[in-house]
Design an enzyme around this catalytic site. Structure first.
Site, PDB file in Angstrom:
ATOM      1  N   SER A  67      -9.288  -0.176   7.300  1.00 22.10           N
ATOM      2  CA  SER A  67      -8.807  -0.071   5.925  1.00 22.10           C
ATOM      3  C   SER A  67      -8.192  -1.331   5.348  1.00 22.10           C
ATOM      4  O   SER A  67      -7.859  -1.370   4.168  1.00 22.10           O
ATOM      5  CB  SER A  67      -7.803   1.082   5.822  1.00 22.10           C
ATOM      6  OG  SER A  67      -8.448   2.317   5.974  1.00 22.10           O
ATOM      7  N   LYS A 117       0.838  -1.204   0.000  1.00 24.67           N
ATOM      8  CA  LYS A 117       0.000   0.000   0.000  1.00 24.67           C
ATOM      9  C   LYS A 117       0.869   1.250   0.000  1.00 24.67           C
ATOM     10  O   LYS A 117       1.900   1.299   0.675  1.00 24.67           O
ATOM     11  CB  LYS A 117      -0.898  -0.024   1.242  1.00 24.67           C
ATOM     12  CG  LYS A 117      -1.880   1.124   1.361  1.00 24.67           C
ATOM     13  CD  LYS A 117      -2.695   0.961   2.633  1.00 24.67           C
ATOM     14  CE  LYS A 117      -3.731   2.046   2.802  1.00 24.67           C
ATOM     15  NZ  LYS A 117      -4.528   1.851   4.038  1.00 24.67           N
ATOM     16  N   SER A 127      -9.132   2.167   3.033  1.00 23.52           N
ATOM     17  CA  SER A 127      -8.276   2.900   2.127  1.00 23.52           C
ATOM     18  C   SER A 127      -7.268   2.019   1.373  1.00 23.52           C
ATOM     19  O   SER A 127      -6.580   2.494   0.462  1.00 23.52           O
ATOM     20  CB  SER A 127      -7.510   3.981   2.904  1.00 23.52           C
ATOM     21  OG  SER A 127      -6.675   3.421   3.904  1.00 23.52           O
TER      22      SER A 127
END
Length: 469
Positions: free
Chosen positions: A177, A78, A153
């Site tokens: 997330s 990420k 996210s």
């Protein structure tokens, strides 16, 4: 190795094939890059693909002929998690060309275990939204239904795993997330107990406003297609590091063993379908009710429907986020980049936070943690829907008509209390959208959470292929 064959293999299977010499890290990496080239132009899971670096790492691994538990296995990271020498933009124009000088601890460990880094995956700006949308890169699509959100996210990490671009991707979970995109993409998303996986420099480096946020809420964890792969990743990721003051000693969890289904007869499950204050879509509720019934009928667990007793912590949660944020530094950045930054970041920065609001947030955290501890003294785990709704259209900033607290409310308590939590696929709605089942355990009872998830995963369920495959 053909890209189709690669996509169907788990990290555990790939590691075994490489260890036996049946395939080389170069062959695996070439298949991963071929599949990414084929699908990611539309999917947009990666915001920075490092094909050259991946090939170089694969050649070095092949020449070495031996490695760690992830020897030759591709992984993605990420874009909130630092990677040395590779752009890490945090989804923000303020860091559009930022290149870290060191790996985050989690990346360092995956590389050290023989993993091959493919690149960085798309995220919300600084992780302050669960939509996965940011002003710097095109939106990531849900591989199963490309007009839907993959959740955030950790949007790109979930999409990359669901589409078979990589078997393991790192996400970060400050308020769901990892678990939310796992639910929307039909994946396993594991948030370990606070401190299991050290975070540094992410959340800790005071030099970088926006990056140095969420310190007391953030957990780094894997997104995978199986619980066994999540355990494999955790066997590498877990353990203390002196650079993270929240990190805890390891050795109390046998991760591979935790992912091996065994007898769970008599395990005490507390099932709270609404936490006492959330509205759940009837279709989602039906899928989760059926999954919980199977925990009792097929696994022999004891299920009691009971709410944990805390009040809706939404207001206090955002106060904790604000208290973890370098408001002065991030406001200074926003002054220079305001016209290109996300509304959700600016809304938090423009709020005139008071000392009382910030300390009320800490009181909320204590109340949730204390009530959770009492609840989990009578139950071994808490089970809920992961999200009260299924994936929403990609062009919306969330489910229509719902506030963040109304659609993320099942996720925040485990962050406030630092508890281990996992989302596993519970089933699908009639329109094909995935529904997640969340399992939350006592602090440090990560193995119990993983064992129940692994046992549930072994129960027969329907399957399919992502729309983009």
């Amino acid at each position: 190795m053909r890209q189709e064959e690669y996509a169907g293999l788990t990290a555990t299977q790939l590691a075994a094939l490489v260890a036996k010499g049946e395939v080389t890290p170069v062959e695996v990496t070439c298949a991963a890059l071929e599949r990414t080239a084929l699908l990611d132009g539309d999917l947009r899971a990666f915001c920075t693909l490092d094909a050259q670096g991946a090939r170089a790492a694969a050649r070095a691994a092949t020449a070495a002929t031996a490695g760690g538990p992830l020897y030759g296995v591709p992984f993605a990271v990420k874009d909130l998690i630092a990677t040395a020498g590779l752009r890490t933009a945090f989804g923000s124009p303020a860091y559009a060309d930022f290149v870290p000088d060191q790996d985050d601890v989690a990346v360092e460990r995956l590389r050290g275990a023989g993993g091959i880094l493919l690149g960085k995956t798309n995220t919300s700006e600084f992780g302050y939204s669960a939509t996965g949308l940011n002003p710097l890169f095109p939106p990531t699509r849900n591989p199963w239904q490309p007009d839907l959100s993959p959740g955030g996210s950790s949007a790109g990490s979930a999409a990359a795993v669901a589409a078979g671009l990589t078997p393991i991707a790192l996400g970060s979970d400050g308020g769901g997330s990892v678990r939310l995109p796992a639910a929307f993409c039909g994946l396993v998303g594991f948030k370990p107990s606070m401190g299991r996986v050290p975070a540094y420099p992410g959340c800790r480096d005071e030099r970088h406003p926006g990056v140095s946020s969420w310190e007391t809420l953030e957990h780094i964890g894997p997104l995978t297609r199986t619980v066994q792969d999540a355990a494999l990743a955790m066997s590498v990721l877990a353990g203390p590091d002196p650079r993270d003051r929240h990190s805890i000693p390891g050795g109390d969890v046998d991760w591979p063993a935790a992912a091996e289904p065994g007898s769970l007869r008599g395990l005490r499950i507390g099932y709270s379908p609404t936490l006492g204050y959330l509205r759940v879509d009837p279709g989602v509720r039906a899928v989760v009710d059926a999954a919980v019934a199977r925990l009792e009928r097929d696994l022999g667990c004891t299920v009691e429907q009971a709410d944990p007793g805390w009040s809706d912590p939404a207001e206090g949660f955002w106060a904790c986020v604000a208290a973890d944020t370098d408001l002065r530094g991030l406001r200074r950045l926003a002054a220079a980049h305001r016209d290109r930054m996300s509304d959700y970041v600016l809304d938090l920065l423009d709020t005139p936070w008071t000392a009382e609001q910030l300390t009320d947030g800490q009181s909320t955290r204590r109340a949730v943690a204390n009530r959770a501890a009492r609840y989990l003294s009578d139950h071994d785990v808490l089970v809920t829907p992961t999200c009260p709704v299924a994936a929403h259209p990609l062009d919306r900033g969330g489910p229509q008509g719902l506030t963040p607290g109304q659609w993320l409310g099942f996720l925040w308590p485990a962050n406030l209390a630092g508890l281990p939590a996992i989302s596993v696929p519970a089933g699908r709605l009639a329109d094909g959208r995935w529904v997640g089942l969340q399992i939350v355990g006592r602090h440090l009872a990560d193995a119990t959470v993983m064992r129940l998830a692994a046992a549930f995963e072994q129960l027969p369920r329907s399957s399919g292929s992502p729309a983009s495959m």
